[in-house]
Design a protein around this motif. Structure first.
Motif, short mmCIF file in Angstrom:
data_model
loop_
_atom_site.label_atom_id
_atom_site.label_comp_id
_atom_site.label_asym_id
_atom_site.label_seq_id
_atom_site.Cartn_x
_atom_site.Cartn_y
_atom_site.Cartn_z
N LEU A 184 40.43 47.13 39.61
CA LEU A 184 41.56 47.63 38.81
C LEU A 184 42.46 46.47 38.44
O LEU A 184 42.78 45.60 39.27
N GLU B 234 36.98 56.19 34.48
CA GLU B 234 38.40 56.25 34.84
C GLU B 234 38.61 57.28 35.94
O GLU B 234 38.14 58.41 35.84
N GLU C 247 46.34 50.47 42.43
CA GLU C 247 47.13 51.70 42.52
C GLU C 247 47.59 51.90 43.96
O GLU C 247 46.78 51.90 44.89
#
Length: 637
Positions: free
Chosen positions: A499, A548, A503
């Motif tokens: 990523l 995703e 996150e």
């Protein structure tokens, strides 16, 4: 909220007092004796511990008014009877080691608890002693008196919960209570194949009716267990069950587990035993579910009867009042043994599918419904179909193969046509073969036989040595492609995508520690996690094939699985769901015509590929019909 203060105040300080034995026993009965089935379980377990070979259970009104258990065990002496009705008096342990337990019972609570809430009568005779009887009603014990009995013990419990009438209001119907008792007896019968069990309903008096019977079995462990499971769970389970036998670090797992195509709509056919004790353990059932998760859809459940044998010191059975739950010293070892042993057995089963599939197919080919008079309709040529008329006209038409103009045929009757139009089948002058091109000689002797044709561009018809096989070409090839994709993923690993911005997921401190403890396992499937200070984790990588991903939702779903089952297969399940969809789109489509060599190649690959007997959703990929069953459909048996 209640208007009264639940806390102890200074003005009305309660006095601590010692409860009498009657109240203590009634409280204990509330934990041990939940319903009549609980009482039956305790009494039958006592009979098994006494070395009984035959046990008879008689009940009336769902066990509410009468429970009588008769056994041929070692019995008790007149001096032992009063002690048997005393709390925490037992012959099964000496109290020095509460982990080294080899019997069903060990607390000494069942009999005094039953005597506190019902009317209990025990008649027993030990070897070289006289028979004796003792009674207790509502906790009040009568003196021991002589009795007449050849051997063993008879325990009779009547008017259960008469001393605690409030409990009677929570009883279910007689039928429901009888069913619960039957389930308890069947579980114990599976655990003890060498013991005979008879359950009789004597409601209304008399001899009553036998609702369950299992005769004692001898011989090899697996032969006896297979026979007992056939009598308890049915012949179909026994025919479609795989033998399980595996050992790891002192823990042995054995029993039988059904094929994925023999699945149930609910978890009603899952029976687990630890040292012969029936248990309902969330960790063990989760392991059973995990072993089948790649072969069954979420609304289907596996059927199995699995037994774990280990040193009693490796498992604690004293963690539940009814001893229905256990705690392993190393739960991961027991869980891993179940998953690996079941998956190994399923892989060895290869292309095998449940025999119930063929049974359902034959059941669909029902004979015509009888007429109102009760007799089956007589088939006759009173109303021939259009096709039959056309064939009849063609048979009586002049021979068009002769050259020349059309000549009107002479008037002939059936006698003249007899020789030219015989129904007898004669051998053709030249060699003929009904096998499609590409069929190897002797292919009929192989498990899935030799392809003979294709119908509706979707189903392959194959001939075996003793029947025929119908294969769903799309479902079969979909499974083959899926297994190849899984093998490639296992060999090459799961590609992960980093990523750009990790996150951050905030969790509770316990949840964070639990998630990081399985971080290495998750990393194998492309999910990279790291601690981010405090109780937060950083998701740095996700499986590339998933595209995703909502990382926070996935992490919390994984935690839910860890909390519920002790292990999470969420990421693996999602990856394999993607592979399943890829396999679906990359497999032979319905409606495609296949050549003979293609059909036979598909059959041979199915024979060589594990789990090819069911598609990715647990449905069968083929149906096998035996020649004897086909002949029976036509009344030729």
């Amino acid at each position: 909220m209640s208007s009264q203060d639940p806390n102890i105040g200074d003005t009305h300080r309660p006095t601590i007092r010692q409860l009498d034995d009657s109240a203590i026993n009634r409280i204990a009965a509330g934990e041990v004796v939940e319903r009549p089935a609980s009482a039956v379980k305790e009494l039958v377990e006592n009979a098994i511990d006494a070395g009984a070979h035959r046990i008879t259970i008689e009940i009336s009104d769902g066990g509410k008014t009468l429970i009588r258990v008769t056994d041929d065990g070692c019995g008790m002496t007149p001096e032992d009877l009063p002690l048997a009705l005393s709390r925490h008096a037992t012959s099964k342990i000496d109290g020095s080691d509460l982990l080294n337990i080899h019997t069903f019972g060990f607390r000494g609570e069942a009999l005094p608890s039953l005597g506190a809430v019902g009317r209990l009568t025990i008649t027993s005779r030990a070897a070289d002693h006289e028979a004796a009887q003792i009674k207790v009603s509502g906790g009040k014990m009568e003196p021991v008196r002589p009795a007449a009995l050849r051997a063993g013990t008879i325990v009779e419990l009547s008017d259960l919960f008469y001393a605690t009438p409030a409990r009677l209001k929570f009883m279910r119907t007689d039928r429901a209570e009888s069913q619960a008792i039957s389930d308890v007896i069947k579980r114990l019968a599976m655990a003890e194949p060498a013991v005979g069990f008879t359950l009789r309903d004597v409601s209304g008096g008399g001899e009553g009716r036998v609702t369950f019977r299992a005769d004692p079995l001898t011989g090899d462990l697996f032969d006896a267990l297979h026979g007992r499971l056939a009598s308890v769970l049915g012949r179909e389970f026994a025919e479609n069950a795989l033998k399980i036998d595996a050992t790891r670090e002192g823990i042995r797992l054995f029993g039988y587990a059904a094929l994925p195509t023999y699945s149930r709509g609910a978890a009603v056919a899952q029976f687990l035993f630890v040292n012969s004790r029936p248990v309902k353990d969330k960790m063990l059932t989760g392991a059973l579910r995990g072993a089948y998760f790649d072969f069954l859809s979420r609304d289907r459940h596996p059927a199995a009867a699995l037994f774990i044998d280990c040193d009693p010191t490796l498992v604690d059975v004293n963690v539940h009042p009814a001893k229905s739950e256990v705690r392993f010293r190393d739960p991961g070892l027991a869980r891993g043994l179940i998953v690996s042993a079941l998956r190994h057995a399923l892989a060895e089963a290869g292309h095998r599918a449940s025999t119930t599939v063929a049974g359902a197919t034959l059941g669909a080919m029902r004979p015509e419904v009888p007429t109102a008079s009760g007799a089956a309709r007589i088939y006759q040529m009173d109303r021939p179909s259009l096709g039959a008329r056309n064939m009849s006209y063609a048979a009586q038409a002049p021979d068009q193969s002769q050259a020349g103009a059309f000549h009107a045929p002479p008037a002939t009757g059936f006698a003249e046509l007899q020789g030219a139009y015989s129904g007898r089948v004669t051998e053709a002058p030249g060699p003929l073969s009904d096998a499609p091109e590409g069929t190897a000689p002797g292919a009929e002797a192989l498990p899935l036989g030799a392809a003979r044709g294709q119908v509706h561009e979707n189903y392959i018809i194959a001939q075996t040595a003793d029947g025929m096989v119908i294969v769903d070409q799309h479902a079969a090839h979909e499974r083959l492609v899926y297994e190849k994709l899984k093998q490639q993923m296992a060999e090459n690993g799961v590609a992960a995508q980093a990523l750009l911005i990790p996150e951050i997921v905030e969790l509770g401190s316990n949840d964070c520690a639990r998630l990081l403890s399985v971080a290495d396992d998750l990393h194998r499937f492309g999910l990279g996690l790291e601690a981010f200070g405090g109780s937060a984790v950083a998701v740095r990588e996700t499986p590339a094939i998933l595209g995703e991903v909502n990382a926070e939702a996935m992490v919390k779903d994984i935690l839910d699985e860890l909390d519920d089952q002790g292990e999470s297969q969420l990421v693996q399940a999602r990856l394999e769901a993607i592979l399943s969809r890829v396999a679906c789109h990359g497999s032979i489509r319905s409606g495609r015509r296949m050549r003979g060599e293609e059909m036979n190649a598909l059959l041979r690959e199915m024979e060589a590929t594990p789990h090819s007997g069911q598609c990715n959703h647990g449905r069968p990929t083929y149906v096998e019909l035996k020649l004897a069953d086909i002949e029976r459909l036509f009344g030729r048996s």
